[in-house]
Scaffold this active site. Structure first.
Site, mmCIF file in Angstrom:
data_model
loop_
_atom_site.group_PDB
_atom_site.id
_atom_site.type_symbol
_atom_site.label_atom_id
_atom_site.label_comp_id
_atom_site.label_asym_id
_atom_site.label_seq_id
_atom_site.Cartn_x
_atom_site.Cartn_y
_atom_site.Cartn_z
ATOM 1 N N LEU A 33 0.811 -1.218 0.000
ATOM 2 C CA LEU A 33 0.000 0.000 0.000
ATOM 3 C C LEU A 33 0.848 1.274 0.000
ATOM 4 C CD1 LEU A 33 -2.688 -1.147 2.595
ATOM 5 C CD2 LEU A 33 -2.762 -1.345 0.099
ATOM 6 N N HIS A 37 -3.477 4.209 -2.475
ATOM 7 C CA HIS A 37 -4.482 3.349 -1.820
ATOM 8 C C HIS A 37 -5.125 4.096 -0.650
ATOM 9 C CE1 HIS A 37 -1.633 0.169 -3.405
ATOM 10 N NE2 HIS A 37 -2.774 -0.255 -3.897
ATOM 11 N N GLN A 61 -5.193 -12.979 -12.071
ATOM 12 C CA GLN A 61 -5.108 -11.830 -12.978
ATOM 13 C C GLN A 61 -3.689 -11.594 -13.502
ATOM 14 O OE1 GLN A 61 -6.402 -9.060 -9.684
ATOM 15 N NE2 GLN A 61 -5.109 -7.616 -10.787
ATOM 16 N N GLY A 147 -8.985 3.081 -8.072
ATOM 17 C CA GLY A 147 -8.166 4.217 -8.511
ATOM 18 C C GLY A 147 -8.190 4.367 -10.026
ATOM 19 N N GLU A 148 -8.194 5.621 -10.454
ATOM 20 C CA GLU A 148 -8.251 5.896 -11.902
ATOM 21 C C GLU A 148 -6.927 5.633 -12.622
ATOM 22 O OE1 GLU A 148 -9.766 9.871 -12.336
ATOM 23 O OE2 GLU A 148 -11.824 9.126 -12.492
ATOM 24 N N LYS A 149 -5.877 5.291 -11.870
ATOM 25 C CA LYS A 149 -4.649 4.934 -12.587
ATOM 26 C C LYS A 149 -4.946 3.743 -13.499
ATOM 27 C CE LYS A 149 -1.084 2.801 -10.763
ATOM 28 N NZ LYS A 149 -0.916 1.645 -11.682
ATOM 29 N N ARG A 187 4.309 -1.020 -8.023
ATOM 30 C CA ARG A 187 5.456 -1.489 -8.810
ATOM 31 C C ARG A 187 6.624 -0.501 -8.781
ATOM 32 N NH1 ARG A 187 1.260 -3.897 -11.981
ATOM 33 N NH2 ARG A 187 1.687 -6.113 -12.256
HETATM 34 O O1 PAF Z 1 -6.182 -2.772 -8.958
HETATM 35 C C1 PAF Z 1 -5.840 -3.728 -8.236
HETATM 36 O O2 PAF Z 1 -5.038 -3.600 -7.329
HETATM 37 C C2 PAF Z 1 -6.422 -5.103 -8.508
HETATM 38 O O3 PAF Z 1 -6.594 -5.297 -9.871
HETATM 39 C C3 PAF Z 1 -7.722 -5.376 -7.756
HETATM 40 C C4 PAF Z 1 -8.840 -4.450 -8.193
HETATM 41 C C5 PAF Z 1 -7.476 -5.208 -6.257
HETATM 42 C C6 PAF Z 1 -8.166 -6.817 -7.998
HETATM 43 O O4 PAF Z 1 -7.209 -7.728 -7.591
#
Ligand code: PAF
Length: 282
Positions: A33, A37, A61, A147-149, A187
């Site tokens: 975070l 966030h 993902q 977040g809009e990023k 990142r």
């Molecule tokens: O944006 C993120 O951090 C992720 O894609 C999310 C929305 C928490 C889903 O894992």
């Protein structure tokens, strides 16, 4: 703040809150975070009686194993930040808790998920839809914060919510930036000092591109300027830069083709091996 590890316990806490007529806000995160966030948490704190933050690095993902393995995991620091931010429940489940068996659901996310990140990271948005739909199902929050990023991700999540029939207010929150303009991202900690020094070139080029639009330059001219400017920077390579309609996410070739509001320029840049994303509203 209470740390919750199981879905049963989470559901129990949320139903207690709802039984007391409390509103519930959910902030889904993958941890590591930062202030970006925390701005979502702050918004959720202001809007709701109870705030749940999930911290879960969602394997479905990631379409790149190395990215999944090297994704920063900083649970202790995350919990300290969430506690300080006044979060009620931090939901930090194991992979087995969330996926006791493989999730084989395929979401019909349509054209919003086919371009940009969808084209570059096959399966990524389906994985996002899997985890966010699970979290929506578990918490059934009044509001959820993103977040809009990750501008395209919000459109994909709205689409998932529509097809799954979730009655949840999806709240998009502005990008948080470092003082030098770099969009905050988990990142960023993977950038070497020299990469970190050049990374603000992304936001700078986007701002300059926006200024060019205002002088009457075409979509093609602005795109070329942004891509050429960033590619000229040492260690940086643009993966894509698209100027899109803010709702459909479809690339436009003329400014007036963005029929749902001001177009948005969405960019992904490799800075060394680190993949950075950003965007700008024109
Ligand atoms: O944006 C993120 O951090 C992720 O894609 C999310 C929305 C928490 C889903 O894992």
């Amino acid at each position: 703040m209470e740390v919750i590890r199981t879905i049963n316990e989470l559901k129990q806490r949320v139903s207690e809150a709802k039984a007391n007529n409390k509103t519930v806000g959910l902030v889904p995160t993958m941890g590591a975070l930062h202030a970006g966030h925390l701005s979502l948490v702050e918004r959720a704190r202001n809007d709701n009686d109870v705030v749940v933050v999930s911290v879960f690095v969602n394997p479905t993902q990631f379409n790149n194993q190395e990215d999944l393995l090297t994704y920063p995991r900083t649970e202790e620091a995350d919990c300290a930040l969430l506690e300080k931010a006044g979060v009620d429940y931090a939901f930090i489940p194991s992979v087995e808790e969330v996926y006791p068996e493989p999730d084989t659901r395929q979401f019909d996310l349509g054209p919003v998920a086919e371009v940009m990140e969808g084209a570059m990271r096959p399966g990524h948005f389906n994985g996002v839809a899997q985890i966010v739909s699970k979290l929506f199902d578990m918490v059934q929050p009044h509001r959820a914060y993103f977040g809009e990023k990750d501008f395209q991700q919000i459109a994909v999540i709205r689409r998932m919510a529509e097809i799954c029939g979730f009655d949840i207010d999806i709240v998009d929150c502005p990008i948080k930036r470092e003082a030098d303009g770099l969009a905050m991202s988990s990142r960023n900690v993977r950038l070497t000092p020299s990469q970190r020094a050049v990374a603000p070139a992304i936001h700078k080029a986007l701002e300059e591109g926006k200024a060019l639009k205002e002088t009457g330059k075409s979509v093609a001219e602005v795109k070329k300027f942004v891509v050429d400017t960033i590619n000229a920077v040492d260690q940086m390579e643009v993966e894509y830069f698209e100027i899109v309609d803010p709702l459909t996410m479809q690339p436009v070739s003329e400014w007036k083709d963005s029929v749902n509001g001001n177009p948005v320029g969405c960019i992904t840049v490799y800075c060394g091996k680190v993949r950075l994303i950003d965007n700008i509203k024109f």
